[in-house]
Motif scaffolding. Structure first.
Motif, mmCIF file in Angstrom:
data_model
loop_
_atom_site.group_PDB
_atom_site.id
_atom_site.type_symbol
_atom_site.label_atom_id
_atom_site.label_comp_id
_atom_site.label_asym_id
_atom_site.label_seq_id
_atom_site.Cartn_x
_atom_site.Cartn_y
_atom_site.Cartn_z
ATOM 1 N N TRP A 1 1.357 27.481 -34.376
ATOM 2 C CA TRP A 1 2.308 28.358 -33.452
ATOM 3 C C TRP A 1 3.503 28.352 -34.383
ATOM 4 O O TRP A 1 3.849 27.522 -35.013
ATOM 5 C CB TRP A 1 2.503 27.541 -32.297
ATOM 6 N N ASN A 2 4.302 29.563 -34.097
ATOM 7 C CA ASN A 2 5.805 29.711 -34.775
ATOM 8 C C ASN A 2 6.715 28.844 -34.066
ATOM 9 O O ASN A 2 7.523 29.265 -33.049
ATOM 10 C CB ASN A 2 6.039 30.966 -34.869
ATOM 11 N N GLU B 1 6.358 29.621 -27.917
ATOM 12 C CA GLU B 1 7.242 30.523 -29.126
ATOM 13 C C GLU B 1 8.439 31.040 -28.373
ATOM 14 O O GLU B 1 9.502 31.337 -29.060
ATOM 15 C CB GLU B 1 6.330 31.414 -29.722
#
Length: 526
Positions: free
Chosen positions: A365-366, A245
């Motif tokens: 996840w981002n 990220e």
């Protein structure tokens, strides 16, 4: 600067005309030609000389036989990308899991003598004084040395340059943590210079496609961080998520267009695979490539491989780990095509970065988009990179699968397809099937860079590959799992036996090709 005998060997191989290789390493920075330090340092010449060996030996351009031993007869084959028709050493060699120390020593020696030594030397001359060069050397160091630790496991890293008679190895976890820190420094330093509008100091010595562009180097550093983050997802998922990220969120982000990809461009030498395949006929298309790309009717195959001269109009691969009676039995199958008939070596593609993000999204996840969109963007980027048409139809295909492998000369090598997934994204599929699709397409897109593909295969088990038919490892490497690492090399055992012992202790297993490296955890993908 007084360095131990291992580092001395590296220096002897790496210093160019600027320094004679003698026992007097206290005077390593003295120019023997009588040029004053002021003149030598003009335009940073005292620093720049170390970069060319780093660029040219992450992936050895020349002599081609060194690349053949450094990577081609190990990870290029174990990744399922290529195969050899040549029965080296009577067929008892790396391809049949009888690891050849005399071959594999080149992996270690060239990394230390060219990449690690020059990174060390540049650091001595630039750290805290010319940090733009230090930052750039760190990125190249991480790119070169992560390949080494992914091959061997624990390595000499933080203690390189030690004056001790025994140099202790870092665990692979320690190496990865230091690499993340080094990327932190490089990204911060170069971003600061971009923000200040500073002109590059690196253009004349940058052998990549970036031409010294600091912003491009930051994008590469971020993308490299993303690659390393995904590598550790099974052993340290929390750190993997944080680092991934962080890479995507950095203000310049990761690769998004094919102009961003990282390649080294030689002004003189061709990709060594073009010689190994085209002139020596020592490397051919693999059976796995024939099965997967042939089954998908993938149009990129025309760029990746040449049609067989024995079977005109057909793309024919060789199965790895077979009984080879004569080179002539398979040397006229498909060689490696236009993708290597160039002076460029691509070490990280934009497609890879999209697939890394697709896997990250699959894990929650981002990373800026969803898994389906990123998966399809990766395929599209690869088609565009290779100049292939028909990406949209390919992405939508939910029927084609890899095909059975048929050896027209020796039916004993035949096999049904083993990597049975379609191309089109299936929202209803399990995460495991989705991951198999992502890694299979990533594998296709990253060709011919076998080092990364071999690491992905070990980490995920994808794409599924044909097992070897001949396994001469004596039971240390299983046919089911394949080679997991390479054992420590003879030069280290002779010159740093105590250090090797620390490496084996941190490896946590026997020093052989069947022991897993740190991130290669024997656990499910999800």
């Amino acid at each position: 600067m007084k360095l131990n005998k291992i580092t001395k060997a590296a220096i002897c191989m790496s210093l160019l005309a600027a320094v004679g290789c003698t026992g007097d390493f206290e005077e390593i920075n003295t120019n023997p030609n009588g040029i004053t330090p002021e003149l030598f340092e003009q335009d940073f010449n005292h620093i720049k000389g170390g970069f060319a060996p780093m660029f040219n030996n992450i992936y050895v351009y020349t002599p081609e036989w060194v690349y053949q031993l450094q990577q081609n007869l190990n990870s290029d084959i174990w990744s399922g990308y290529m195969a050899t028709p040549t029965g080296f050493a009577g067929g008892i060699n790396n391809t049949t899991y009888a690891l050849v120390d005399g071959w594999n020593g080149f992996i270690w020696d060239y990394a230390y003598s060219n990449v690690m030594f020059n990174a060390y030397d540049i650091a001595q001359k630039s750290k805290g004084k010319y940090d733009q060069f230090y930052a750039l050397s760190l990125i190249l160091k991480v790119e070169g040395m992560h390949r080494l630790t992914d091959t061997f496991g624990p390595i000499i890293y933080s203690k390189f340059g030690s004056t001790e008679s025994t140099i202790e190895y870092d665990s692979q976890e320690e190496v990865y943590n230091q690499m993340f820190s080094e990327l932190d420094f490089a990204v911060t330093e170069l971003t600061k210079r971009v923000d200040a509008g500073e002109a590059t100091s690196f253009e004349s010595t940058d052998l990549s496609n970036y031409k010294g562009d600091y912003k491009a180097w930051v994008k590469f550093a971020n993308s490299l961080r993303l690659r390393l983050a995904m590598r550790i997802v099974k052993i340290n998922p929390a750190l993997a998520k944080t680092q991934a990220e962080k890479a995507v969120a950095q203000k310049f982000g990761v690769f998004t267009t094919n102009a961003d990809l990282f390649k080294i461009v030689s002004p003189v030498y061709n990709n060594p695979i073009s010689t190994i395949s085209g002139a020596w006929l020592d490397i051919r298309m693999s059976a796995d490539m024939e099965s997967i790309m042939g089954g998908y009717q993938d149009p990129r195959i025309e760029t990746y491989f040449d049609p067989s001269t024995q079977f005109p109009g057909q793309y024919k691969g060789v199965r790895t780990g077979i009984d080879i009676a004569a080179k002539s039995d398979h040397q006229d199958f498909s060689g490696i095509g236009a993708v290597v008939k160039t002076k460029e070596v691509v070490l990280m593609t934009t497609a890879e970065v999209y697939f890394l993000r697709a896997e990250g999204a699959l894990r929650g996840w981002n990373v800026g988009s969803d898994a389906k969109a990123l998966y399809e963007a990766g395929i599209t980027a690869s088609f565009e990179q290779r100049g292939a048409a028909g990406a949209a139809a390919y992405i939508a295909d939910n029927t084609k699968t890899p095909k059975a492998y048929v050896d027209p000369n020796f039916p004993v090598n035949n096999s049904p397809a083993v990597n049975n997934v379609t191309i089109a994204w299936d929202a209803a599929a399990s995460n495991e099937v989705k991951l198999q699709k992502i890694i299979t397409q990533k594998w296709i897109a990253n060709f011919p860079e076998g080092q990364e593909a071999w690491s992905d295969y070990r980490r995920t088990g994808y794409p599924k590959l044909f097992p070897v038919l001949k396994n001469y490892s004596g039971g240390t490497i299983t046919t089911e799992l394949g080679v997991r690492r390479i054992n420590y090399v003879q030069s280290e055992k002779a010159g740093n036996s105590g250090g090797v012992a620390t490496g084996v202790a941190k490896l946590g297993g026997l020093d052989n090709g069947g022991t897993r490296v740190w991130w290669d955890k024997a656990a499910p993908n999800f």
